[in-house]
Scaffold this active site. Structure first.
Site, mmCIF file in Angstrom:
data_model
loop_
_atom_site.group_PDB
_atom_site.id
_atom_site.type_symbol
_atom_site.label_atom_id
_atom_site.label_comp_id
_atom_site.label_asym_id
_atom_site.label_seq_id
_atom_site.Cartn_x
_atom_site.Cartn_y
_atom_site.Cartn_z
ATOM 1 C CG ASN A 107 -1.992 -1.087 1.131
ATOM 2 O OD1 ASN A 107 -2.107 -1.784 0.119
ATOM 3 N ND2 ASN A 107 -2.755 -1.256 2.200
ATOM 4 C CG HIS A 153 -21.906 36.106 -30.379
ATOM 5 N ND1 HIS A 153 -22.609 35.347 -29.474
ATOM 6 C CD2 HIS A 153 -21.818 37.350 -29.833
ATOM 7 C CE1 HIS A 153 -22.950 36.091 -28.438
ATOM 8 N NE2 HIS A 153 -22.474 37.307 -28.616
ATOM 9 C CB SER A 274 -6.958 13.808 -49.228
ATOM 10 O OG SER A 274 -7.985 12.969 -49.721
ATOM 11 C CE LYS A 280 -9.308 18.354 -47.645
ATOM 12 N NZ LYS A 280 -10.006 17.088 -47.320
ATOM 13 C CG ASN A 282 -6.855 16.563 -44.647
ATOM 14 O OD1 ASN A 282 -7.517 17.410 -45.235
ATOM 15 N ND2 ASN A 282 -6.802 15.297 -45.029
ATOM 16 C CD GLU A 287 -9.012 17.729 -38.493
ATOM 17 O OE1 GLU A 287 -9.601 18.443 -39.309
ATOM 18 O OE2 GLU A 287 -8.685 16.546 -38.730
ATOM 19 C CE1 TYR A 314 -4.476 0.380 -3.158
ATOM 20 C CE2 TYR A 314 -5.321 -1.794 -2.573
ATOM 21 C CZ TYR A 314 -4.800 -0.927 -3.504
ATOM 22 O OH TYR A 314 -4.584 -1.351 -4.785
ATOM 23 C CD GLN A 319 -5.015 -4.151 -9.581
ATOM 24 O OE1 GLN A 319 -4.485 -4.691 -8.611
ATOM 25 N NE2 GLN A 319 -5.670 -4.832 -10.514
ATOM 26 C CE LYS A 322 -1.081 1.242 -10.280
ATOM 27 N NZ LYS A 322 -1.826 1.573 -9.043
#
Length: 462
Positions: A107, A153, A274, A280, A282, A287, A314, A319, A322
């Site tokens: 622990n 906006h 692309s 293209k 991208n 993203e 504990y 467990q 992580k």
């Protein structure tokens, strides 16, 4: 009844659900480091002999060399990284290996190992943030007078400078830096020696192990020490907030790089093509930064939900602490690095930005302010007059500054030729010279302050 995968029945299920070695093997460096600090303290305190302590230390060093060279083996019967290390140590040095676990528990082991790992993740975050902030400052300095439309906006509102826009993200990331710094400060207490939950009856020296592991002090309550995961949540919350900021910046770069905007060209090194459309380019890196933010926030949510109902101390649920942290940290480090590269290498198209600022009647507020300042007209009336001028400019398909004086005086006779000094976008930007405003001289001042402030943001952990 157990299904084809679990031919051995409940024991096979328990073996699989109980094993954490597939993911906690990432803690092997921290586990061996903490074990070496622990056994050194045991030897110095006379709890184990110095000879046994030296033998154990040598064995741990050999295991570290093996894991660095070959990786960590996964034996699910050994459950976790702690038992994996101890089992290999027993193979190497025999029964004396069993003395290593004196006065500690898995622990306090895992609490210590995980703190060390998160501390390193925090340090990477701080360094990565400073790299991105430095890139923003450099580009803001370069574009302190580059005019672009400012939006509310997503509609053209007032002209601003690109430098001012970039420095807005510098401010956001400064708050993120402060959050990670505060999280790092709270990581400086060492749980080792708390044992299972109640401490130990052995005369251990917790200050010695804390110092050996570069903590400032030991934790003050053994129950809290083994059940606390606030340090992991601190990291995830700071990463989530920062990921929101990175996502907003990524979204703007995506918009700016699109043909309708045409404000920027992202670097080839962080773009893709692309499979079918050869024209293209991208913005995939941007993203993915935007997408990673959702996964980082999800990781934070997952750990909060895991912890929310656990009594002291504990519980095995912990467990699962992580995997979300490991996943989020990997995504976050990548996002910071990708965004730093994009900011440093993006080509900004000043002419296109200026044209967009010119097209949206962005100086309408300047006309209203001029009416208040020079014609002593109440702002609400000035706002109405300006609205009429905008309507006329739309009808004539021209900008406000291209309206004839007679046109403007036809709306309100109190307007005179001085008004044109306020209607250009350059004049508008220059006039916003209040502290924190978009005027180029103000941007330059903020850049200078930012450069001076970097030194104070550097911490020993970085």
């Amino acid at each position: 009844m157990w299904g084809g995968r679990f031919a051995e029945g409940p024991s096979a299920i328990m073996r699989e659900i109980n094993a954490s070695i597939p993911f906690d093997k990432a803690l092997w460096r921290e586990d061996i480091r903490a074990s070496k600090a622990h056994v050194a303290m045991l030897g110095a305190a006379g709890i184990v002999s110095r000879e046994d302590a030296a033998t154990i230390t040598a064995g741990l060093d050999q295991i570290a060399a093996e894991y660095a060279r070959d990786g960590v083996p996964e034996d699910w019967d050994l459950e976790d990284i702690h038992m994996t290390v101890e089992a290999r140590l027993t193979e190497l040095i025999g029964p004396v290996a069993g003395r290593l676990h004196t006065a500690r528990s898995r622990n306090d082991q895992v609490a210590t190992d995980f703190r060390l790992w998160v501390r390193a993740a925090n340090a990477r975050a701080l360094a990565g943030l400073n790299a991105l902030r430095a890139a923003l400052v450099d580009r803001a300095d370069e574009h302190a007078a580059t005019i672009m439309p400012g939006f509310t906006h997503l509609q053209t509102a007032q002209p601003v400078t690109l430098g001012h826009h970039l420095m807005a993200y510098f401010e956001m990331l400064g708050r993120d830096h402060a959050r990670f710094s505060a999280a790092q400060d709270r990581l400086l207490e060492c749980p080792l020696g708390s044992a299972a939950l109640a401490g130990t009856g052995f005369p251990i020296d917790r200050e010695a192990t804390a110092a050996a592991l570069d903590f400032d002090r030991p934790t003050r309550n053994s129950l809290d020490a083994v059940s606390d995961r606030d340090f992991a949540l601190d990291y995830l919350m700071a990463a989530s907030q920062c990921a929101l900021h990175l996502s907003r910046l990524a979204e703007e770069l995506i918009l700016w790089a699109s043909q309708p905007f045409g404000f920027a060209s992202l670097p080839d090194s962080l773009s893709t093509g692309s499979s079918i459309m050869p024209q293209k380019r991208n913005p995939d890196a941007a993203e993915l930064v935007r997408g990673h933010s959702g996964r980082i926030i999800g990781a934070c949510n997952a750990l909060m939900i895991t912890m929310k109902g656990l009594p002291l101390a504990y519980s095995k649920d912990m467990q699962d602490d992580k995997p979300p942290v490991f996943e989020a940290a990997g995504l976050f480090d990548l996002s910071l690095a990708a965004m730093t590269g994009m900011i440093a290498e993006t080509t900004f198209k000043a002419d296109r930005m200026r044209a967009a600022a010119q097209a949206g009647h962005a100086t309408a507020t300047d006309l209203a302010d001029w009416l208040v300042r020079e014609a002593d007209i109440p702002f609400r009336e000035a706002h109405h007059i300006t609205g009429e001028a905008v309507k006329l400019a739309d009808a004539k398909a021209c900008s406000l500054e291209d309206l004839a004086l007679a046109d403007l005086q036809g709306i309100d006779a109190r307007i005179d030729e001085r008004v044109f000094s306020a209607l250009s976008i350059e004049a508008s930007v220059a006039s916003r010279s209040s502290y924190g405003g978009t005027a180029p001289d103000q941007v330059k001042q903020r850049v200078a302050e930012a450069r001076a402030g970097f030194a104070s943001d550097q911490s020993p952990e970085e």
